[in-house]
Design a protein around this motif. Structure first.
Motif, PDB file in Angstrom:
ATOM      1  N   VAL A   7      37.416  36.963  38.591  1.00 69.62           N
ATOM      2  CA  VAL A   7      38.240  36.256  39.583  1.00 69.62           C
ATOM      3  C   VAL A   7      37.488  36.211  40.904  1.00 69.62           C
ATOM      4  CG1 VAL A   7      40.409  36.248  40.870  1.00 69.62           C
ATOM      5  CG2 VAL A   7      40.390  37.017  38.485  1.00 69.62           C
ATOM      6  N   HIS A   8      37.272  35.018  41.423  1.00 67.86           N
ATOM      7  CA  HIS A   8      36.675  34.896  42.750  1.00 67.86           C
ATOM      8  C   HIS A   8      37.710  35.366  43.782  1.00 67.86           C
ATOM      9  CE1 HIS A   8      35.232  33.007  46.455  1.00 67.86           C
ATOM     10  NE2 HIS A   8      34.023  33.031  45.893  1.00 67.86           N
ATOM     11  N   PRO A   9      37.271  36.040  44.868  1.00 66.40           N
ATOM     12  CA  PRO A   9      38.217  36.543  45.877  1.00 66.40           C
ATOM     13  C   PRO A   9      39.165  35.479  46.425  1.00 66.40           C
ATOM     14  CG  PRO A   9      36.059  37.492  46.246  1.00 66.40           C
ATOM     15  CD  PRO A   9      35.888  36.473  45.155  1.00 66.40           C
ATOM     16  N   ALA A  10      38.744  34.207  46.438  1.00 67.23           N
ATOM     17  CA  ALA A  10      39.627  33.151  46.945  1.00 67.23           C
ATOM     18  C   ALA A  10      40.907  33.038  46.132  1.00 67.23           C
ATOM     19  CB  ALA A  10      38.888  31.811  46.935  1.00 67.23           C
ATOM     20  N   TYR A  11      40.859  33.516  44.882  1.00 70.33           N
ATOM     21  CA  TYR A  11      42.008  33.385  43.992  1.00 70.33           C
ATOM     22  C   TYR A  11      42.730  34.709  43.756  1.00 70.33           C
ATOM     23  CZ  TYR A  11      40.004  28.820  42.942  1.00 70.33           C
ATOM     24  OH  TYR A  11      39.508  27.542  43.041  1.00 70.33           O
ATOM     25  N   ASP A  12      42.334  35.760  44.453  1.00 71.03           N
ATOM     26  CA  ASP A  12      42.904  37.087  44.206  1.00 71.03           C
ATOM     27  C   ASP A  12      44.427  37.098  44.243  1.00 71.03           C
ATOM     28  OD1 ASP A  12      40.879  38.804  43.497  1.00 71.03           O
ATOM     29  OD2 ASP A  12      40.367  39.349  45.557  1.00 71.03           O
ATOM     30  N   GLU A  13      44.988  36.585  45.312  1.00 66.09           N
ATOM     31  CA  GLU A  13      46.443  36.644  45.454  1.00 66.09           C
ATOM     32  C   GLU A  13      47.147  35.783  44.420  1.00 66.09           C
ATOM     33  OE1 GLU A  13      49.907  36.283  48.901  1.00 66.09           O
ATOM     34  OE2 GLU A  13      47.771  36.306  49.444  1.00 66.09           O
ATOM     35  N   LEU A  14      46.575  34.620  44.095  1.00 70.43           N
ATOM     36  CA  LEU A  14      47.189  33.727  43.122  1.00 70.43           C
ATOM     37  C   LEU A  14      47.221  34.343  41.722  1.00 70.43           C
ATOM     38  CD1 LEU A  14      45.591  30.340  44.243  1.00 70.43           C
ATOM     39  CD2 LEU A  14      48.006  30.963  44.407  1.00 70.43           C
ATOM     40  N   GLU A  17      39.401  45.429  42.003  1.00 71.68           N
ATOM     41  CA  GLU A  17      38.495  46.184  41.140  1.00 71.68           C
ATOM     42  C   GLU A  17      39.259  46.895  40.024  1.00 71.68           C
ATOM     43  OE1 GLU A  17      35.923  48.753  43.306  1.00 71.68           O
ATOM     44  OE2 GLU A  17      35.074  47.146  44.541  1.00 71.68           O
ATOM     45  N   GLU A  18      40.369  47.520  40.372  1.00 73.61           N
ATOM     46  CA  GLU A  18      41.187  48.189  39.357  1.00 73.61           C
ATOM     47  C   GLU A  18      41.789  47.174  38.393  1.00 73.61           C
ATOM     48  OE1 GLU A  18      43.973  51.122  40.817  1.00 73.61           O
ATOM     49  OE2 GLU A  18      42.731  51.440  42.608  1.00 73.61           O
ATOM     50  N   ARG A  19      42.182  46.028  38.915  1.00 75.54           N
ATOM     51  CA  ARG A  19      42.749  44.955  38.082  1.00 75.54           C
ATOM     52  C   ARG A  19      41.727  44.478  37.062  1.00 75.54           C
ATOM     53  NH1 ARG A  19      43.705  39.909  41.574  1.00 75.54           N
ATOM     54  NH2 ARG A  19      41.468  39.731  41.123  1.00 75.54           N
ATOM     55  N   GLN A  20      40.483  44.328  37.491  1.00 74.79           N
ATOM     56  CA  GLN A  20      39.440  43.855  36.581  1.00 74.79           C
ATOM     57  C   GLN A  20      39.168  44.875  35.481  1.00 74.79           C
ATOM     58  OE1 GLN A  20      35.944  44.691  36.107  1.00 74.79           O
ATOM     59  NE2 GLN A  20      35.388  42.822  34.998  1.00 74.79           N
ATOM     60  N   LYS A  21      39.132  46.146  35.827  1.00 80.91           N
ATOM     61  CA  LYS A  21      38.925  47.195  34.815  1.00 80.91           C
ATOM     62  C   LYS A  21      40.074  47.208  33.810  1.00 80.91           C
ATOM     63  CE  LYS A  21      36.178  50.217  37.804  1.00 80.91           C
ATOM     64  NZ  LYS A  21      36.125  51.525  38.530  1.00 80.91           N
ATOM     65  N   TRP A  22      41.286  47.033  34.306  1.00 81.50           N
ATOM     66  CA  TRP A  22      42.456  46.964  33.412  1.00 81.50           C
ATOM     67  C   TRP A  22      42.320  45.790  32.461  1.00 81.50           C
ATOM     68  CZ3 TRP A  22      45.988  42.890  33.111  1.00 81.50           C
ATOM     69  CH2 TRP A  22      47.100  43.116  32.308  1.00 81.50           C
ATOM     70  N   ALA A  23      41.874  44.630  32.967  1.00 81.31           N
ATOM     71  CA  ALA A  23      41.735  43.441  32.132  1.00 81.31           C
ATOM     72  C   ALA A  23      40.715  43.667  31.024  1.00 81.31           C
ATOM     73  CB  ALA A  23      41.338  42.242  32.993  1.00 81.31           C
ATOM     74  N   VAL A  24      39.575  44.275  31.369  1.00 84.60           N
ATOM     75  CA  VAL A  24      38.560  44.552  30.351  1.00 84.60           C
ATOM     76  C   VAL A  24      39.126  45.469  29.283  1.00 84.60           C
ATOM     77  CG1 VAL A  24      36.344  45.689  29.934  1.00 84.60           C
ATOM     78  CG2 VAL A  24      36.608  44.161  31.896  1.00 84.60           C
TER      79      VAL A  24
END
Length: 351
Positions: free
Chosen positions: A89-96, A110-117
């Motif tokens: 996810v590019h930071p521009a889209y973080d909130e969306l 960062e925690e969200r990305q680890k959860w997704a993996v």
């Protein structure tokens, strides 16, 4: 040539707290009663599946399969579209995109990305435990905000973006390889894998990983004005999943492919229920059959006008009409005859 399996239905657009869409038992009975033979399950819907439990318990997976079988359907694939989006996810889209993650991870990219993996790794194990051979997901995107080349993209940006995307996905692809399951990326606007050219870039960046494959959905190609029949000829060896979803593109003097920020009903490109759009499904089923596609034909209902239950009901007959029972002999066999090498030479006029 193999016959395509179906009809099946993706349950993501139908899952709901209200019956009959509230539990796997109820929704599969609803789907089976309509005439569907398979269901594709969104793993973020905890009312339908406990992904972690499915990854760690073959007994639980047998229970899921038994529930489906009792209602006349089987599980075709699992889906991690929302979790896959969060791998990149590019930071521009973080909130969306925060809404795709559990509440406690929102605002923590960062925690969200680890959860997704980890969700994808669980999905690999769950798919194997269910005896599945394909999995549906999104690639996520680091470059989408640069899709139109203004301002000018600096040299090396695209290569760096795909290198990073591949770096994030390679451990996941390896886990799916170990599980014996193909990762099928839905080629979709908003993802870095949104057409054939970008899929080729990803293959190159992943060293042509054998598990990097395609979920073919022609509706997204209609909206991009891409030749969706030639796409099958080009990439048929990587097409392992198929969403049967209709769309139309009707440009006008006010807007075209980009849509003018309008709502779905007013956009020139919009999704429609099966048969209400412009997709040449007869051509698609023929091309997939020609190239030996052996997977499921899965209805994905999205329409800016029609009620979803009507779309689901009509989808059964629509897919059944397009399924091709492959011939066991050539149509002109009746006119043939026995030949030997001598006869072949005589026909050619050679000694």
């Amino acid at each position: 040539m193999a016959s395509i399996k179906g009809p099946a239905i993706f349950l993501a657009q139908f899952a709901d707290p209200k019956a009959p869409f509230d539990t796997l038992e109820n929704i599969t009975k609803w789907a089976g009663d309509l005439g569907y033979k398979g269901v594709q399950i969104p793993t973020w819907e905890s009312s339908l599946i406990d992904l972690e439990k499915a990854a760690n318990s073959k007994e639980y997976c047998e229970e899921l399969k038994a529930t489906c079988a009792k209602n006349g359907v089987e599980i075709t694939e699992l889906s991690t579209h929302l979790q896959g989006q969060l791998v990149a996810v590019h930071p521009a889209y973080d909130e969306l995109f925060d809404g795709f993650a559990p509440p406690e991870l929102r605002g923590k990219p960062e925690e969200r990305q680890k959860w997704a993996v980890n969700q994808l790794l669980l999905a690999a194990k769950a798919s194997a435990n269910l005896g599945l051979n394909a999995h549906a997901t999104f690639s996520g995107a680091l470059l989408w905000q640069t899709v139109y080349p203004w301002p000018q993209r600096p040299a090396g940006l695209v290569e760096a973006g795909f290198a990073e995307l591949a770096k994030r996905w390679l451990p996941i692809l390896d886990a799916f390889d170990e599980a014996g399951v193909d990762v099928c990326y839905e080629i979709h606007p908003g993802e870095d894998l949104h057409d054939g050219a970008t899929f080729e870039r990803f293959l190159e960046a992943t060293n042509n990983h054998p598990r990097a494959n395609i979920l073919y959905d022609p509706s997204h190609f209609i909206l991009q004005q891409l030749d969706y029949l030639q796409f099958i000829d080009l990439y048929h060896d990587r097409i392992k999943m198929f969403h049967v979803k209709d769309a139309e593109f009707r440009p006008n003097g006010r807007s075209g492919v980009y849509g003018g920020y309008q709502g779905w009903q007013d956009r020139p490109g919009r999704f429609r229920s099966l048969g209400d759009g412009q997709v040449d499904f007869a051509g698609i089923f023929s091309q997939l059959t020609k190239h030996g596609y052996q997977g499921w034909a899965v209805l994905e209902w999205e329409c800016c006008f029609k009620h979803p239950e009507d779309g689901a009901r009509e989808g059964v007959d629509f897919i059944n009409r397009h399924l091709i029972r492959t011939a066991d002999k050539a149509f002109d066999d009746f006119a043939g005859g026995d030949t030997d090498e001598a006869a072949l030479k005589r026909i050619l006029g050679i000694d």
